[in-house]
Write a protein that holds these residues in place. Structure first.
Motif, PDB file in Angstrom:
ATOM      1  N   PRO A  65       0.851  -1.206   0.000  1.00  0.00           N
ATOM      2  CA  PRO A  65       0.000   0.000   0.000  1.00  0.00           C
ATOM      3  C   PRO A  65       0.882   1.250   0.000  1.00  0.00           C
ATOM      4  O   PRO A  65       1.455   1.614   1.018  1.00  0.00           O
ATOM      5  CB  PRO A  65      -0.809  -0.129   1.277  1.00  0.00           C
ATOM      6  CG  PRO A  65       0.037  -0.981   2.165  1.00  0.00           C
ATOM      7  CD  PRO A  65       0.881  -1.854   1.290  1.00  0.00           C
ATOM      8  N   MET A  66       1.016   1.901  -1.136  1.00  0.00           N
ATOM      9  CA  MET A  66       1.859   3.087  -1.278  1.00  0.00           C
ATOM     10  C   MET A  66       1.060   4.347  -0.958  1.00  0.00           C
ATOM     11  O   MET A  66      -0.166   4.346  -0.979  1.00  0.00           O
ATOM     12  CB  MET A  66       2.395   3.186  -2.703  1.00  0.00           C
ATOM     13  CG  MET A  66       3.270   2.017  -3.134  1.00  0.00           C
ATOM     14  SD  MET A  66       4.854   1.963  -2.276  1.00  0.00           S
ATOM     15  CE  MET A  66       5.661   3.386  -3.003  1.00  0.00           C
ATOM     16  N   ASN A  67       1.783   5.424  -0.698  1.00  0.00           N
ATOM     17  CA  ASN A  67       1.185   6.745  -0.545  1.00  0.00           C
ATOM     18  C   ASN A  67       1.416   7.520  -1.836  1.00  0.00           C
ATOM     19  O   ASN A  67       2.440   7.345  -2.501  1.00  0.00           O
ATOM     20  CB  ASN A  67       1.826   7.509   0.618  1.00  0.00           C
ATOM     21  CG  ASN A  67       1.472   6.898   1.954  1.00  0.00           C
ATOM     22  OD1 ASN A  67       0.406   6.333   2.130  1.00  0.00           O
ATOM     23  ND2 ASN A  67       2.367   7.020   2.904  1.00  0.00           N
ATOM     24  N   PHE A  68       0.459   8.374  -2.186  1.00  0.00           N
ATOM     25  CA  PHE A  68       0.578   9.213  -3.373  1.00  0.00           C
ATOM     26  C   PHE A  68       0.346  10.644  -2.943  1.00  0.00           C
ATOM     27  O   PHE A  68      -0.722  10.975  -2.423  1.00  0.00           O
ATOM     28  CB  PHE A  68      -0.440   8.791  -4.438  1.00  0.00           C
ATOM     29  CG  PHE A  68      -0.175   9.367  -5.789  1.00  0.00           C
ATOM     30  CD1 PHE A  68       0.793   8.818  -6.618  1.00  0.00           C
ATOM     31  CD2 PHE A  68      -0.883  10.463  -6.243  1.00  0.00           C
ATOM     32  CE1 PHE A  68       1.049   9.344  -7.872  1.00  0.00           C
ATOM     33  CE2 PHE A  68      -0.643  11.006  -7.496  1.00  0.00           C
ATOM     34  CZ  PHE A  68       0.328  10.442  -8.316  1.00  0.00           C
ATOM     35  N   VAL A  69       1.350  11.503  -3.105  1.00  0.00           N
ATOM     36  CA  VAL A  69       1.330  12.866  -2.587  1.00  0.00           C
ATOM     37  C   VAL A  69       0.996  13.850  -3.707  1.00  0.00           C
ATOM     38  O   VAL A  69       1.597  13.822  -4.775  1.00  0.00           O
ATOM     39  CB  VAL A  69       2.688  13.229  -1.952  1.00  0.00           C
ATOM     40  CG1 VAL A  69       2.689  14.656  -1.443  1.00  0.00           C
ATOM     41  CG2 VAL A  69       3.027  12.256  -0.835  1.00  0.00           C
TER      42      VAL A  69
END
Length: 165
Positions: A65-69
């Protein structure tokens, strides 16, 4: 003096285009965090991937589960983060890859790579801007209606397509 005015105008237009608003992506993240209107809908965000917040366990997971900024502009420090962008682990298109020695306990952006829709492997430390498209699913909506907490907007974004912007 006449030569300076066109130069200033050109420079101003360049700055405006570089700092153009990313309001659509920000509005999408705000909506995802405040209502269920995006359930099973495809969304598109412009921004960059960030290293996820997770602990290493068995190493058998096939997804991260990646973060997208997303930033409001190129020069803004204000950030909005879409969490739980679910990416498969591997070297295939639209995957994430991490290369961390077995004895290393901490990780940083330099340890992560995104493989875009063309198959290009890009290190996250380069802070590349992407157009990320995926489908939103709210975990709360998986429960029977009588058991739902209508203030819980935790979501996952799946079926992700990654394009360099």
């Amino acid at each position: 003096m006449a030569i300076k005015i066109p130069a200033l105008l050109f420079a101003s237009l360049g700055l405006i285009s570089l700092s153009s608003c990313n309001g659509s992506s920000i509005d999408t993240i705000k909506a995802m965090e405040s209502n269920y209107d995006n359930e099973d809908k495809s969304i598109t965000l412009i921004g960059e991937f960030d290293a996820p917040l997770f602990t290493f366990s068995s190493g058998k997971s096939t997804f991260i589960p990646m973060n997208f900024v997303v930033k409001s502009s190129a020069f803004s420090s204000e950030k909005f983060t879409a969490t739980s962008v679910i990416l498969p682990i591997g070297t295939n298109k639209n995957n994430v890859l991490f290369e961390i020695p077995m004895d290393q306990k901490k990780y940083s952006l330099k340890d992560f790579y995104v493989v875009d829709n063309t198959g290009e492997k890009i290190n996250l430390e380069k802070h590349t801007t992407y157009k990320m498209t995926g489908t939103v699913h709210y975990t709360e909506l998986e429960k029977p209606e009588s058991e739902r907490d209508n203030t819980n907007f935790n979501y996952k974004i799946t079926n992700v397509i990654i394009e360099k912007d």
